[in-house]
Design an enzyme around this catalytic site. Structure first.
Site, PDB file in Angstrom:
ATOM      1  N   THR A   1      -4.278   6.042 -21.654  1.00  0.00           N
ATOM      2  CA  THR A   1      -4.095   4.685 -21.151  1.00  0.00           C
ATOM      3  C   THR A   1      -2.684   4.280 -21.560  1.00  0.00           C
ATOM      4  O   THR A   1      -2.011   4.969 -22.323  1.00  0.00           O
ATOM      5  CB  THR A   1      -5.093   3.691 -21.777  1.00  0.00           C
ATOM      6  OG1 THR A   1      -5.046   3.842 -23.193  1.00  0.00           O
ATOM      7  CG2 THR A   1      -6.507   3.942 -21.274  1.00  0.00           C
TER       8      THR A   1
ATOM      9  N   ASP B   1      -7.175  13.491 -24.468  1.00  0.00           N
ATOM     10  CA  ASP B   1      -7.099  12.078 -24.093  1.00  0.00           C
ATOM     11  C   ASP B   1      -6.447  11.390 -25.290  1.00  0.00           C
ATOM     12  O   ASP B   1      -7.105  11.110 -26.290  1.00  0.00           O
ATOM     13  CB  ASP B   1      -8.505  11.547 -23.829  1.00  0.00           C
ATOM     14  CG  ASP B   1      -8.510  10.046 -23.580  1.00  0.00           C
ATOM     15  OD1 ASP B   1      -7.452   9.404 -23.739  1.00  0.00           O
ATOM     16  OD2 ASP B   1      -9.579   9.517 -23.236  1.00  0.00           O
TER      17      ASP B   1
ATOM     18  N   TYR C   1       0.854  -1.194   0.000  1.00  0.00           N
ATOM     19  CA  TYR C   1       0.000   0.000   0.000  1.00  0.00           C
ATOM     20  C   TYR C   1       0.880   1.230   0.000  1.00  0.00           C
ATOM     21  O   TYR C   1       1.877   1.295   0.729  1.00  0.00           O
ATOM     22  CB  TYR C   1      -0.880   0.034   1.265  1.00  0.00           C
ATOM     23  CG  TYR C   1      -2.343  -0.157   0.925  1.00  0.00           C
ATOM     24  CD1 TYR C   1      -2.983   0.738   0.069  1.00  0.00           C
ATOM     25  CD2 TYR C   1      -3.075  -1.213   1.446  1.00  0.00           C
ATOM     26  CE1 TYR C   1      -4.318   0.565  -0.250  1.00  0.00           C
ATOM     27  CE2 TYR C   1      -4.409  -1.387   1.126  1.00  0.00           C
ATOM     28  CZ  TYR C   1      -5.034  -0.499   0.266  1.00  0.00           C
ATOM     29  OH  TYR C   1      -6.345  -0.662  -0.058  1.00  0.00           O
TER      30      TYR C   1
ATOM     31  N   LYS D   1      -2.599   0.635 -25.220  1.00  0.00           N
ATOM     32  CA  LYS D   1      -3.034   0.587 -26.623  1.00  0.00           C
ATOM     33  C   LYS D   1      -1.774   0.654 -27.490  1.00  0.00           C
ATOM     34  O   LYS D   1      -0.955  -0.246 -27.419  1.00  0.00           O
ATOM     35  CB  LYS D   1      -4.028   1.711 -26.891  1.00  0.00           C
ATOM     36  CG  LYS D   1      -5.293   1.566 -26.016  1.00  0.00           C
ATOM     37  CD  LYS D   1      -6.343   2.597 -26.339  1.00  0.00           C
ATOM     38  CE  LYS D   1      -7.625   2.335 -25.587  1.00  0.00           C
ATOM     39  NZ  LYS D   1      -7.675   2.963 -24.258  1.00  0.00           N
TER      40      LYS D   1
ATOM     41  N   GLU E   1      -0.651   4.790  -0.468  1.00  0.00           N
ATOM     42  CA  GLU E   1      -1.476   5.986  -0.697  1.00  0.00           C
ATOM     43  C   GLU E   1      -0.633   7.229  -0.434  1.00  0.00           C
ATOM     44  O   GLU E   1       0.132   7.281   0.531  1.00  0.00           O
ATOM     45  CB  GLU E   1      -2.704   5.959   0.221  1.00  0.00           C
ATOM     46  CG  GLU E   1      -3.745   4.975  -0.269  1.00  0.00           C
ATOM     47  CD  GLU E   1      -4.913   4.804   0.685  1.00  0.00           C
ATOM     48  OE1 GLU E   1      -4.934   5.471   1.734  1.00  0.00           O
ATOM     49  OE2 GLU E   1      -5.794   3.989   0.371  1.00  0.00           O
TER      50      GLU E   1
ATOM     51  N   ARG F   1      -2.360  -2.518 -18.473  1.00  0.00           N
ATOM     52  CA  ARG F   1      -3.583  -1.714 -18.452  1.00  0.00           C
ATOM     53  C   ARG F   1      -3.520  -0.721 -17.301  1.00  0.00           C
ATOM     54  O   ARG F   1      -3.607  -1.111 -16.132  1.00  0.00           O
ATOM     55  CB  ARG F   1      -4.804  -2.616 -18.280  1.00  0.00           C
ATOM     56  CG  ARG F   1      -4.831  -3.775 -19.244  1.00  0.00           C
ATOM     57  CD  ARG F   1      -6.137  -4.504 -19.153  1.00  0.00           C
ATOM     58  NE  ARG F   1      -7.158  -3.699 -19.763  1.00  0.00           N
ATOM     59  CZ  ARG F   1      -7.442  -3.702 -21.062  1.00  0.00           C
ATOM     60  NH1 ARG F   1      -6.773  -4.478 -21.876  1.00  0.00           N
ATOM     61  NH2 ARG F   1      -8.386  -2.938 -21.534  1.00  0.00           N
TER      62      ARG F   1
HETATM   63  N1  DSN Z   1     -12.470   0.688 -24.800  1.00  0.00           N
HETATM   64  C1  DSN Z   1     -11.442   1.494 -25.398  1.00  0.00           C
HETATM   65  C2  DSN Z   1     -11.537   1.469 -26.868  1.00  0.00           C
HETATM   66  O1  DSN Z   1     -11.821   0.419 -27.372  1.00  0.00           O
HETATM   67  O2  DSN Z   1     -11.313   2.464 -27.529  1.00  0.00           O
HETATM   68  C3  DSN Z   1     -11.425   2.842 -24.882  1.00  0.00           C
HETATM   69  O3  DSN Z   1     -11.600   2.822 -23.515  1.00  0.00           O
END
Ligand code: DSN
Length: 467
Positions: free
Chosen positions: A245, A219, A64, A248, A66, A254
């Site tokens: 994120t 984003d 932990y 990708k 925090e 993730r």
């Molecule tokens: N679910 C993702 C996508 O497929 O673009 C975005 O969060």
């Protein structure tokens, strides 16, 4: 020799997953076989590296922490502090950012939590925001709502007015955005998308934000790997806050990141850090932060630039081949990793094409195309080349992938005729025992298995299923 536990309630603590939990082990092995045996074209997925997977599965999950480095609510964080500092430094380096100008919070659990924390930091409840509409390729967390319902917390807790693409061209209608912003007077403008194959005009969006004294947030989740790889325009020159994120095109585990401008007198640094914890999250997932740090180190390498370049070259080749077969693509092509394929001219839904793709081990997702009437039966599919490029595929392979997709459309049309109705249940029933589907699946599996598999050795998979 380490002491082994003998208490019956503790003997489970030093056994392997395979020994300890055969059901979960089997699911993991079967999933590994599925990943190796198919063509992964979901634009938001990728195959992360062995080092990232290893870091993700470490004892760091026990801790932990925090708070922030040097200011924690728990003891024993000397190594976690070192980890978080290193991850922050690598995040700034991967995007070429000056630590005097930019800071980053590496604790968000994923993209949606990062976005909600960013909104919490930037604006007050019920303040107004504008993001790209979901049917235009925007993300749920950019203020999505329907006529009947506020769907996302970003529309429940804030007032949202979307901007859209021009359905004729597939490009964002910036003129209309500017006109609507003049009426709506947003406090926050969001750029970035989930299904937009083109570059954003960050300078135009900055200009519109400035007309209303609004913050500009990007984003960049889908394209962050392309930006780190220096193959896409950088939003950092124009935005106040940038979220992403990490799994990708960036090819990590993730998780999420929030970048913020520093030293401008509006205390964005504290506002973002406080918004992540304690406003929106609890303890950081330190194993994930370690895995993010590994991915960021990889994303900062010259080889990653070549990867990002190949991702785009592959997407453009795929777009060219599909266009060559006579298909219609939203915006007519792509600048990035994704292709948005409009199937309405074929009188097929994205759901039906997705279903046949699944049956032949090609993984894609149905997707709205601007102008669609229903999000439940969208008129297109989204294809991304990031994962296949991680499997070392190049332009010639995209020719083959496009040929498979073309065959799938002709199968889907034949099955739709045979089904005698437009209903999905009749369509699925009519697929039963179809020889052409079986033949294509065999070819796809054989083809996919001839390419390297990132992250694990496919020859060691202990699957209980066969494809
Ligand atoms: N679910 C993702 C996508 O497929 O673009 C975005 O969060």
């Amino acid at each position: 020799m380490a002491v082994k536990p003998t208490d019956p309630w503790n003997t489970c603590l030093n056994t392997t997953l395979e020994q300890e939990d055969k059901e979960i082990f089997q699911i993991v092995e079967n999933e590994k076989l599925r990943q190796w045996s198919g063509l992964e074209l979901i634009a938001s997925e990728n195959f992360t590296s062995q080092a990232v997977i290893e870091a993700n599965g470490t004892a760091l999950t026990n801790k932990y922490s925090e708070g922030l480095p040097g200011a924690r609510y728990y003891g024993g964080n000397e190594f976690i502090d070192e980890l978080e500092q290193l991850c922050r430094a690598r995040a700034l380096a991967a995007f070429g950012l000056d630590p005097e100008q930019w800071g980053v919070n590496v604790q968000p659990y994923s993209g949606s939590t990062a976005n909600f924390a960013a909104l919490t930091a930037l604006i007050q409840p019920q303040d107004r925001l504008m993001g790209l509409d979901l049917p235009s390729g925007g993300h749920l967390t950019h203020g999505y709502q329907t006529n009947k319902k506020k769907i996302s917390s970003s529309s429940i807790y804030f007032q949202s007015m979307p901007y859209q693409v021009n359905p004729e061209t597939g490009f964002i209608d910036y003129k209309r955005l500017e006109e609507n912003a003049a009426l709506f007077r947003p406090k926050l403008l969001i750029c970035g998308a989930s299904a937009y194959p083109r570059e954003f005009e960050y300078d135009t969006m900055r200009k519109i934000a400035d007309q209303h004294g609004a913050y500009l947030m990007c984003d960049m989740a889908h394209i962050s790997g392309l930006i780190a790889g220096k193959q896409a325009h950088s939003p950092f020159d124009f935005c106040d806050v940038v979220t992403t994120t990490t799994h990708k095109t960036l090819r990590g585990p993730r998780a999420g990141l929030i970048f913020f401008r520093r030293n401008r007198g509006d205390d964005l640094e504290n506002r973002v850090n406080q918004a992540v914890f304690p406003s929106c999250q609890g303890g950081p997932h330190n194993n994930t932060i370690a895995a993010v740090a590994v991915a960021l180190k990889q994303a900062g390498s010259p080889e990653f630039q070549q990867y990002a370049k190949q991702v785009i070259a592959n997407a453009q080749k795929l777009a060219e081949c599909l266009t060559g077969y006579g298909y219609k693509l939203a915006s007519g092509g792509t600048d990035n990793h994704l292709v948005l394929w409009d199937l309405k001219p074929q009188k097929l839904t994205g759901s039906k094409v997705e279903r046949i793709c699944d049956m032949v081990h090609i993984t894609i997702n149905k997707n709205s195309i601007a102008g669609d009437k229903s999000a439940v039966t969208p008129g297109g599919v989204r294809l991304g080349t990031n994962a296949l490029t991680s499997r070392s595929m190049k332009e010639d392979d995209m020719v083959k992938v496009a040929e498979y997709l073309h065959r799938i459309v002709s199968i889907a049309l034949r099955i739709q005729d045979k089904a005698g109705s437009k209903l999905m249940k009749d369509f699925v029933a009519a697929c039963d025992g179809d020889e052409e589907i079986a033949q294509l699946k065999k070819e796809v599996v054989e083809f996919a298995r001839t390419y390297p598999m990132p992250g694990f050795d496919p020859t060691t998979i202990k699957a209980s299923v066969t494809f």
